[in-house]
Design an enzyme around this catalytic site. Structure first.
Site, PDB file in Angstrom:
ATOM      1  N   ASN A 106       0.853  -1.244  -0.012  1.00 16.84           N
ATOM      2  CA  ASN A 106       0.070   0.075  -0.031  1.00 16.84           C
ATOM      3  C   ASN A 106       0.775   1.028  -0.177  1.00 16.84           C
ATOM      4  O   ASN A 106       1.984   1.151   0.706  1.00 16.84           O
ATOM      5  CB  ASN A 106      -1.031  -0.086   1.205  1.00 16.84           C
ATOM      6  N   GLY A 107       0.421   2.277  -0.692  1.00 23.40           N
ATOM      7  CA  GLY A 107       1.340   3.449  -0.631  1.00 23.40           C
ATOM      8  C   GLY A 107       1.744   3.832  -2.228  1.00 23.40           C
ATOM      9  O   GLY A 107       1.460   2.961  -3.013  1.00 23.40           O
ATOM     10  N   GLU A 487     -22.438  18.986   2.376  1.00 22.00           N
ATOM     11  CA  GLU A 487     -22.295  17.454   3.182  1.00 22.00           C
ATOM     12  C   GLU A 487     -23.458  16.784   2.431  1.00 22.00           C
ATOM     13  O   GLU A 487     -23.068  15.475   2.097  1.00 22.00           O
ATOM     14  CB  GLU A 487     -22.311  17.573   4.519  1.00 22.00           C
ATOM     15  N   GLU A 494     -21.482  11.056  -4.244  1.00 21.63           N
ATOM     16  CA  GLU A 494     -20.730   9.988  -4.084  1.00 21.63           C
ATOM     17  C   GLU A 494     -21.540   8.529  -4.219  1.00 21.63           C
ATOM     18  O   GLU A 494     -20.558   7.628  -4.563  1.00 21.63           O
ATOM     19  CB  GLU A 494     -19.602  10.180  -3.053  1.00 21.63           C
ATOM     20  N   LYS A 609     -12.278   4.240   1.278  1.00 18.46           N
ATOM     21  CA  LYS A 609     -12.549   4.508   2.449  1.00 18.46           C
ATOM     22  C   LYS A 609     -11.532   5.328   3.387  1.00 18.46           C
ATOM     23  O   LYS A 609     -11.835   6.471   4.128  1.00 18.46           O
ATOM     24  CB  LYS A 609     -12.968   3.448   3.411  1.00 18.46           C
TER      25      LYS A 609
END
Ligand code: F6R
Length: 614
Positions: A106-107, A487, A494, A609
């Protein structure tokens, strides 16, 4: 974002890894893969674009049944494409040149092009477009029979961020895992160890967890975990108890995690508030803030940093801090903050707001603020997350795991905690006990207010059916209702993919009103707070141009409701608390629109997420 699982233990590694990957599905991904050491000690790899179910089917077709029940060791990954499309070749795990070392990552490796060119000159062949494959080859290049040392040598050459798991055929008794900027948690089980980028994966095996810090490298065996730094110096990391409850990560009879989490809000908010209000002194008790009354009185400014929904919570916080604590307060987008060379000093109170506690830009903003000597604290949900640990002081939301990509209960809990922080700060400054008590009572009533909105679920579902075919929507609000409009629009866009924009109602005339035409939906957040009348005028301007108005109004405000084509009434409360019930109505609205449109609500396209890359 991408997810990592590694397992070393008794048997059934493939099944355990696939289950672990399923737990990570909520984070968003577009391909997945798994590497296992078979009975003969050979590395076997299966990868697939698309869903975990496709990966599972492929593995079952390609691998003998015995492998599923007997293999004790493996690593697995869900990939969210950054370098190269979500194809089978680009999916992790990646192998080194020899095929004996597998790596998941990851990354982002920033200097991968230079490393790749160097390795190519040495005769390495690459089969993907990824930075990760370069890292796998680099580890292989350094491998002389000790995988731990090879990983350390490789990581010394790497610029960028990583959370990795590495498996080598010649050392089947260990998994090497390391982190820099991308979380890794190690579950310490009974004769088994499990590594994951998200602690919720560990729950099925153990409650005992070790979180790696940046530049830690761990040798994970089935009955031991040995952690060192990149220079092979042992480091001591404590074993913590996971506070999560395994059932919290299940849907519990709801169709989606999002609707479950929307309904969990009264409980999540009660947990966030419990024990934190002091009705004797009219203040809040937030020991994690670690501030003395003197420090509070000396603060000069509150600067909140965050992204997305957390940024919107900060916008509500601005009003609360200014009104209750008479202090200048602002919220800045974390990516902007980290790169703008912010002007800060020790009187600045920087509050990092992050549900996951892992958002790369928010973490970088924290480090920048610490560098500049500001007083930094965090407001996180995930216990033990990087931001929570690096800030050292802060307040947890205690909202429970938020699995749905679209954040709901974290937002309302963030607002509740920010109100309590503002109350505490205010009482340390000029806020009177009486006024403090009034605010404390209003905060205490939040769970009940949310329950009242939730009882309107069926009505909101009916309304959603009227708006489901629209491809555009405008959300407007003023003052405390402005962040709610932002919001609400974010939630709708989304998960339903409807083009939804939130605007300050006063901004309409400065441009956006050009887009208002006959039939366009305008969702007007017009609860009864200061400034409402001005919003009602803006609504008239939209109506005059043919817009259909769906209003969020305060119960009993018949005059406001009469201006709307449709409305949802939310209970009357203190104006600082109003954003919470108002946003819950919009969460339900977005959910039902998306559901009626048949969208994948818990895993919206392109979204993750936890955004651990810039
Ligand atoms: C939207 C959403 C995101 C996050 C953002 C920050 O529903 O969830 O906008 O709020 O990615 O994440 P955290 O709060 O984990 O830092």
């Amino acid at each position: 974002m991408c997810g990592i699982v590694g397992y070393i233990g008794k048997a059934e590694a493939p099944n355990i890894l696939i289950k672990g990957l399923r737990r990570l599905e909520y984070r968003g991904y577009d391909s997945a893969g798994i590497a296992i050491l078979d009975e003969a000690g050979k590395m076997v790899v299966v990868k697939s674009p698309g869903k975990i179910s496709a990966l599972n089917e492929k593995a079952r077709a390609e691998w003998p049944d015995a492998l599923f029940t007997q293999a004790p060791t493996g690593i697995a990954h869900t990939r969210w494409a950054t370098h190269g499309e979500p194809t089978e070749n680009n999916a992790h795990p990646h192998l080194d040149e020899s095929g004996e070392i597998a790596l998941v990552h990851n990354g982002i490796i920033d200097n991968y092009l230079a490393l790749r060119a160097r390795l190519k000159d040495k005769g390495h062949h690459f089969h993907s477009e990824t930075d990760t494959e370069v890292l796998a080859h680099l580890v292989g290049e350094f491998y002389k029979g000790d995988i731990f040392h090879a990983v350390c040598d490789a990581l010394h050459q790497v610029e960028g961020t990583f959370g990795i798991c590495v498996l080598a055929t010649r050392e089947p008794d260990r998994i090497i895992t390391a982190r820099r900027g991308s979380p890794i948690a190690i579950g310490v089980g009974d004769g088994e160890s499990i590594v994951a980028s998200d602690a919720s994966v560990l729950l099925a095996h153990t409650q005992r967890v070790i979180y790696l810090d940046d530049n830690d490298v761990a040798i994970v065996k089935k009955d031991s975990v040995d952690i060192r730094d990149l220079d092979n110096i042992p480091v001591n990391r404590k074993i913590a108890e996971l506070e999560m409850d395994a059932s919290a990560a299940e849907k519990g009879g709801f169709e989606h995690f999002m609707i479950k989490e929307i309904h969990e809000q009264p409980e999540a908010l009660s947990n966030a508030i419990r024990g934190r209000l002091d009705f004797t002194h009219g203040t809040a008790v937030l020991s994690g803030m670690g501030t003395s009354p003197r420090e509070l009185s000396e603060l000069g400014r509150v600067v909140m940093v965050g992204c997305g929904t957390s940024l919107h919570a900060g916008l509500v916080g601005e009003y609360a801090f200014e009104e209750l604590a008479d202090i200048h307060a602002e919220v800045q987008q974390a990516a902007e903050f980290r790169y703008r060379n912010p002007i800060l000093d020790r009187r600045d109170f920087v509050v990092a707001i992050s549900q996951s506690g892992e958002t790369a830009d928010t973490l970088a903003a924290v480090r920048e603020a610490q560098q500049k000597g500001a007083f930094v604290m965090s407001l996180c949900n995930v216990v033990g997350s990087t931001i929570a640990r690096e800030t050292g002081r802060g307040v947890y939301l205690h909202a429970g795991p938020e699995i749905s990509v679209a954040s709901t209960k974290a937002f309302t809990s963030q607002v509740a905690v920010l109100l309590m922080m503002a109350l505490k700060l205010g009482r340390g400054r000029r806020l009177s006990r009486e006024h403090g008590l009034e605010i404390a009572k209003a905060i205490a009533s939040i769970p009940k207010l949310v329950t009242q909105v939730l009882t309107q679920n069926a009505h909101i579902e009916e309304l959603a059916a009227k708006y489901v075919k629209d491809e555009h929507a405008f959300y407007i609000g003023r003052g405390l209702m402005y962040p709610v409009a932002l919001e609400g629009a974010l939630k709708l866009k989304e998960i339903s993919y409807i083009h939804a924009e939130g605007y300050h109602a006063a901004e309409l005339k400065h441009g956006p009103i050009a887009l208002i035409s006959k039939g366009i939906p305008v969702i007007a957040v017009a609860c009864d707070i200061p400034g409402k009348d001005k919003t009602l005028s803006n609504i008239e301007e939209c109506r005059a141009r043919g817009a259909r108005i769906l209003g969020i109004v305060t119960e009993g405000d018949t005059a406001a409701a009469a201006r709307m084509d449709d409305f949802i009434a939310v209970p009357s409360t203190h104006h600082l608390v109003t954003p919470v019930p108002a946003v819950v109505a919009l969460q339900l609205f977005a959910y039902h629109v998306a559901r009626l449109r048949g969208k994948e609500i818990d895993q919206p396209r392109n979204l993750a997420k936890s955004v651990t890359v810039e």
